[in-house]
Motif scaffolding. Structure first.
Motif, mmCIF file in Angstrom:
data_model
loop_
_atom_site.group_PDB
_atom_site.id
_atom_site.type_symbol
_atom_site.label_atom_id
_atom_site.label_comp_id
_atom_site.label_asym_id
_atom_site.label_seq_id
_atom_site.Cartn_x
_atom_site.Cartn_y
_atom_site.Cartn_z
ATOM 1 N N LEU A 42 16.889 29.254 10.590
ATOM 2 C CA LEU A 42 16.721 30.317 9.592
ATOM 3 C C LEU A 42 17.998 31.116 9.371
ATOM 4 C CD1 LEU A 42 13.230 31.590 10.749
ATOM 5 C CD2 LEU A 42 13.752 30.012 8.895
ATOM 6 N N GLY A 43 18.967 30.986 10.248
ATOM 7 C CA GLY A 43 20.213 31.733 10.119
ATOM 8 C C GLY A 43 20.184 33.009 10.931
ATOM 9 N N ASN A 44 21.368 33.549 11.204
ATOM 10 C CA ASN A 44 21.531 34.805 11.946
ATOM 11 C C ASN A 44 20.924 34.703 13.348
ATOM 12 O OD1 ASN A 44 22.490 37.375 12.285
ATOM 13 N ND2 ASN A 44 20.711 38.367 11.380
ATOM 14 N N GLY A 45 21.062 33.531 13.982
ATOM 15 C CA GLY A 45 20.563 33.365 15.339
ATOM 16 C C GLY A 45 19.059 33.268 15.444
ATOM 17 N N ARG A 46 18.400 32.976 14.340
ATOM 18 C CA ARG A 46 16.940 32.862 14.343
ATOM 19 C C ARG A 46 16.542 31.455 13.927
ATOM 20 N NH1 ARG A 46 14.732 38.042 14.490
ATOM 21 N NH2 ARG A 46 16.293 39.636 14.155
ATOM 22 N N LEU A 47 15.412 31.016 14.429
ATOM 23 C CA LEU A 47 14.930 29.683 14.113
ATOM 24 C C LEU A 47 13.424 29.620 14.254
ATOM 25 C CD1 LEU A 47 14.642 28.445 17.311
ATOM 26 C CD2 LEU A 47 17.070 28.379 16.962
ATOM 27 N N GLU A 48 12.842 28.604 13.657
ATOM 28 C CA GLU A 48 11.403 28.404 13.778
ATOM 29 C C GLU A 48 11.174 27.340 14.843
ATOM 30 O OE1 GLU A 48 7.573 27.256 10.991
ATOM 31 O OE2 GLU A 48 9.491 27.731 10.068
ATOM 32 N N VAL A 49 10.335 27.656 15.822
ATOM 33 C CA VAL A 49 10.109 26.785 16.971
ATOM 34 C C VAL A 49 8.637 26.398 17.014
ATOM 35 C CG1 VAL A 49 10.240 26.608 19.484
ATOM 36 C CG2 VAL A 49 11.927 27.948 18.270
ATOM 37 N N TYR A 50 8.381 25.102 17.241
ATOM 38 C CA TYR A 50 7.025 24.652 17.516
ATOM 39 C C TYR A 50 6.906 24.571 19.026
ATOM 40 C CZ TYR A 50 2.932 21.748 18.094
ATOM 41 O OH TYR A 50 1.714 21.273 18.488
ATOM 42 N N CYS A 51 6.159 25.493 19.608
ATOM 43 C CA CYS A 51 5.950 25.498 21.056
ATOM 44 C C CYS A 51 4.864 24.480 21.385
ATOM 45 C CB CYS A 51 5.544 26.885 21.530
ATOM 46 S SG CYS A 51 6.844 28.103 21.290
ATOM 47 N N PHE A 52 4.991 23.852 22.547
ATOM 48 C CA PHE A 52 4.072 22.787 22.914
ATOM 49 C C PHE A 52 2.718 23.301 23.381
ATOM 50 C CE2 PHE A 52 8.177 20.389 23.675
ATOM 51 C CZ PHE A 52 8.160 19.860 22.398
ATOM 52 N N ASP A 53 2.497 24.610 23.285
ATOM 53 C CA ASP A 53 1.144 25.123 23.491
ATOM 54 C C ASP A 53 0.374 25.148 22.178
ATOM 55 O OD1 ASP A 53 2.450 27.203 22.235
ATOM 56 O OD2 ASP A 53 1.870 28.737 23.683
ATOM 57 N N GLY A 54 1.003 24.668 21.093
ATOM 58 C CA GLY A 54 0.319 24.513 19.812
ATOM 59 C C GLY A 54 0.611 25.593 18.792
ATOM 60 N N GLN A 55 1.537 26.504 19.061
ATOM 61 C CA GLN A 55 1.818 27.590 18.122
ATOM 62 C C GLN A 55 3.235 27.482 17.583
ATOM 63 O OE1 GLN A 55 1.134 31.404 19.853
ATOM 64 N NE2 GLN A 55 -1.066 31.289 19.524
ATOM 65 N N ARG A 56 3.402 27.952 16.357
ATOM 66 C CA ARG A 56 4.732 28.091 15.765
ATOM 67 C C ARG A 56 5.175 29.525 15.959
ATOM 68 N NH1 ARG A 56 5.401 24.927 10.108
ATOM 69 N NH2 ARG A 56 5.417 22.863 11.009
ATOM 70 N N ARG A 57 6.415 29.687 16.396
ATOM 71 C CA ARG A 57 6.937 31.028 16.647
ATOM 72 C C ARG A 57 8.318 31.177 16.040
ATOM 73 N NH1 ARG A 57 4.323 29.889 21.800
ATOM 74 N NH2 ARG A 57 2.678 31.424 22.129
ATOM 75 N N LEU A 58 8.683 32.416 15.792
ATOM 76 C CA LEU A 58 10.030 32.754 15.362
ATOM 77 C C LEU A 58 10.869 32.939 16.612
ATOM 78 C CD1 LEU A 58 11.990 33.638 13.061
ATOM 79 C CD2 LEU A 58 11.286 35.955 13.582
#
Length: 177
Positions: A42-58
């Motif tokens: 996403l830029g500025n040291g931020r990204l979208e992560v799919y955690c393996f517990d089933g949730q998407r997080r910033l």
């Protein structure tokens, strides 16, 4: 004016590789941490992560990793979960492709996850060629009467009684010329 006694400035230091690839210990997750895979930068040291517990997080890249370790799409990372914000996390560590394979062997992360450094040839055949749909061997330019499209072009010449405009007896194809 003082004399420079050094052997160069910061540009010389940038050229040296201080982070030689050495075998490092595999860091496993602890309480309050989770494995994830980067979906989108996403830029500025931020990204979208799919955690393996089933949730998407910033995810937010922590300060010590910002300029030292480059994170890109598809990388497997270790994130620290926040107690007060479930939708955000902090990226703690980026795993190298061989470390991600070791995590898969230890059943820490799912087997279907593919690290960006993995080759397709290891898991299956690699297709570098393009496959086209099967079609007929006939020329696609042919029409019903068997003549190619280029030779079918006809010029309509208006019929006129005046002989000044051109030959009145010319009608038909280009081939007649």
């Amino acid at each position: 004016m003082p004399k420079n006694k050094g052997k160069g400035g910061k540009n010389r230091k940038r050229g040296t590789n201080k982070n030689e690839p050495e075998k490092r210990d595999l860091n496993l997750k602890e309480e309050g941490q989770e494995y994830g895979q980067v979906i989108k930068m996403l830029g500025n040291g931020r990204l979208e992560v799919y955690c393996f517990d089933g949730q998407r997080r910033l995810g937010v890249i922590c300060g010590k990793m910002r300029k030292k370790s480059w994170v890109s799409n598809g990388d497997v990372v270790l994130v620290g979960l926040r107690d007060f914000q479930d939708s955000k996390c902090d990226v703690i560590l980026k795993y190298l492709p061989d470390e991600a394979k070791r995590l898969q062997k230890l059943k820490e992360i799912p087997d279907h996850i593919k690290a960006p450094g993995e080759e397709e040839g290891e898991t299956g055949p690699k297709n570098d060629h393009i496959v086209f749909e099967a079609g007929s061997d006939d020329d696609s330019d042919d029409s019903d009467d068997g003549m190619p499209m280029q030779q079918q072009t006809k010029y309509d010449i208006p019929d006129s009684d005046d002989e000044d405009e051109g030959p009145a007896d010319f009608e038909g194809d280009i081939d007649a010329i």
